[in-house]
Design a protein around this motif. Structure first.
Motif, short mmCIF file in Angstrom:
data_model
loop_
_atom_site.label_atom_id
_atom_site.label_comp_id
_atom_site.label_asym_id
_atom_site.label_seq_id
_atom_site.Cartn_x
_atom_site.Cartn_y
_atom_site.Cartn_z
N ALA A 1 8.50 -1.83 5.38
CA ALA A 1 7.34 -1.97 4.50
C ALA A 1 7.73 -2.66 3.19
O ALA A 1 6.97 -3.49 2.66
N ILE A 2 8.90 -2.33 2.67
CA ILE A 2 9.35 -2.95 1.42
C ILE A 2 9.56 -4.45 1.61
O ILE A 2 9.10 -5.27 0.80
N PRO B 1 0.84 -1.20 0.00
CA PRO B 1 0.00 0.00 0.00
C PRO B 1 0.88 1.25 0.00
O PRO B 1 2.04 1.21 0.40
N ILE B 2 0.32 2.35 -0.44
CA ILE B 2 1.09 3.59 -0.55
C ILE B 2 1.28 4.26 0.81
O ILE B 2 2.21 5.08 0.98
N ARG B 3 0.47 3.91 1.78
CA ARG B 3 0.48 4.60 3.08
C ARG B 3 1.87 4.62 3.75
O ARG B 3 2.31 5.70 4.19
N ALA C 1 6.60 7.80 5.53
CA ALA C 1 8.04 8.03 5.48
C ALA C 1 8.36 9.38 4.84
O ALA C 1 9.25 10.12 5.30
N PHE C 2 7.63 9.72 3.79
CA PHE C 2 7.83 11.00 3.10
C PHE C 2 7.54 12.17 4.02
O PHE C 2 8.31 13.14 4.09
N LEU C 3 6.44 12.10 4.77
CA LEU C 3 6.06 13.19 5.67
C LEU C 3 7.05 13.32 6.83
O LEU C 3 7.39 14.44 7.25
N LYS C 4 7.53 12.20 7.36
CA LYS C 4 8.51 12.25 8.44
C LYS C 4 9.83 12.84 7.94
O LYS C 4 10.47 13.63 8.65
#
Length: 354
Positions: free
Chosen positions: A260-261, A182-184, A189-192
């Protein structure tokens, strides 16, 4: 509980003292040969780290030869020189060269991934990469362009697409990997990571404004006019903060997405993977390694690399869907495991520049 489905740890048995001997010889010979030996140095490095990495007591191996990598580099450098000379002829040539470089990039990525996969094995079975041009063009050329247009708000989609392409096109013998997630987790991670940047920039700008306030004659005498060099200290601290913000961005994002990966990877027949790293710990290791390497003038680089490898392996696991010995035997009996040694001669790392 079925023990065949228990988690099997990935182990790394290398140590800094042993690797230091390899690293220092590689460094000295690369300097003496004006960089030519660096191709063999790369092989020795990869053989050491892969050879000391095991899953279920079965080691990885790296089969490339230095001459393969050297030839690949020579071809790439020669091509770049030709393109550079051509671009100096006319403005039109510059446009043509840019188009050629953009067009060649997906092919180079595929070549590099294919070479590294073919030269790597686990339990005497080679990996493979089955990339193709147009999907690679979408992932590595078109999607990054669209990401820039979105002011990088679409970066998590790009990141997931790269993982899906690079992992999903690999196979171990004739057993294919697949990846989906999922993209979540990628957006979290991007926002952090973005929060890290914002906090760092606020601190750096705040210190610069304080330094400016201490200089009555304005920015031109920012350092000289400050009593006791306080402005200089503030500017220096601000510069250090900016470095700490920018340099580890890739490491921070990778650390935040690694679990996640791994969770999204499946090897054919239901074999899965797990990562249990702490992003905070990995980021701390990366930052403290950087400080140690800088203050040791590079001499602690082998220790830093071994430290990262040991931590990553200690928090990586395989969850086989059957007995690992049975799976390894099945791989070795498959037709794709026969004749792979010929690739050592036929393959050249044309993707070395990527």
């Amino acid at each position: 509980m079925d023990t065949s489905k228990d988690l099997i740890p990935v182990r790394f048995s290398g140590n800094a003292r042993e690797y230091f001997g390899i690293w220092i010889v590689n460094l000295c010979l690369s300097i003496v040969t004006l960089g030519i030996y660096s191709a063999w140095a790369k092989v020795r490095n990869k053989r050491y780290f892969l050879g000391n990495t095991t899953i279920g007591e079965r080691a990885f191996e790296y089969h490339a030869k230095g001459i393969q990598i050297l030839i690949g580099r020579i071809i790439v450098v020669a091509a770049l020189i030709i393109l550079s000379v051509s671009s100096s002829i006319s403005p039109t040539a510059n446009i043509v060269v840019a188009i050629v470089l953009v067009g060649a990039f997906p092919w180079l990525v595929n070549r590099g991934l294919s070479f590294n996969a073919a030269m790597t094995s686990w339990s005497n079975v080679r990996f493979r990469f089955g990339g193709s041009y147009w999907p690679a063009f979408l992932v590595f050329v078109l999607y990054p362009f669209l990401t820039i247009l979105s002011l990088y708000l679409a970066f998590p989609y790009l990141s997931r697409a790269i993982s899906r392409y690079t992992i999903g096109r690999h196979s171990l013998g004739d057993h294919e990997f697949a990846f989906d997630s999922p993209i979540r987790p990628f957006y979290i991670a991007f926002l952090k990571t973005a929060l890290w940047v914002v906090i760092g920039l606020v601190l750096a700008v705040g210190l610069l404004l304080m330094a400016l306030a201490l200089s009555p004659d304005g920015p031109s005498n920012l350092i000289l006019d400050s009593e006791d060099g306080l402005s200089f200290i503030l500017i220096l601290v601000s510069a250090i903060i900016l470095l700490l913000v920018v340099l580890p961005l890739g490491t921070i994002y990778s650390a935040l997405t690694r679990n996640a990966i791994y969770q999204g990877i499946v090897l054919e027949d239901g074999h899965r993977f797990k990562s249990t790293i702490s992003a905070t710990t990995l980021i701390w290791i990366a930052l403290s390694n950087s400080v140690a390497v800088v203050f040791s003038l590079g001499l602690l680089l082998p220790w830093a690399r071994v430290r990262v490898a040991r931590y990553l392996c200690a928090h990586s696991w395989v969850a086989p869907n059957s007995s690992l010995d049975e799976f390894a035997g099945e791989l070795q009996r498959s037709p794709t495991a026969i004749g792979d040694a010929y690739m050592d001669i036929e393959s050249v790392d044309i993707g070395a520049a990527v």
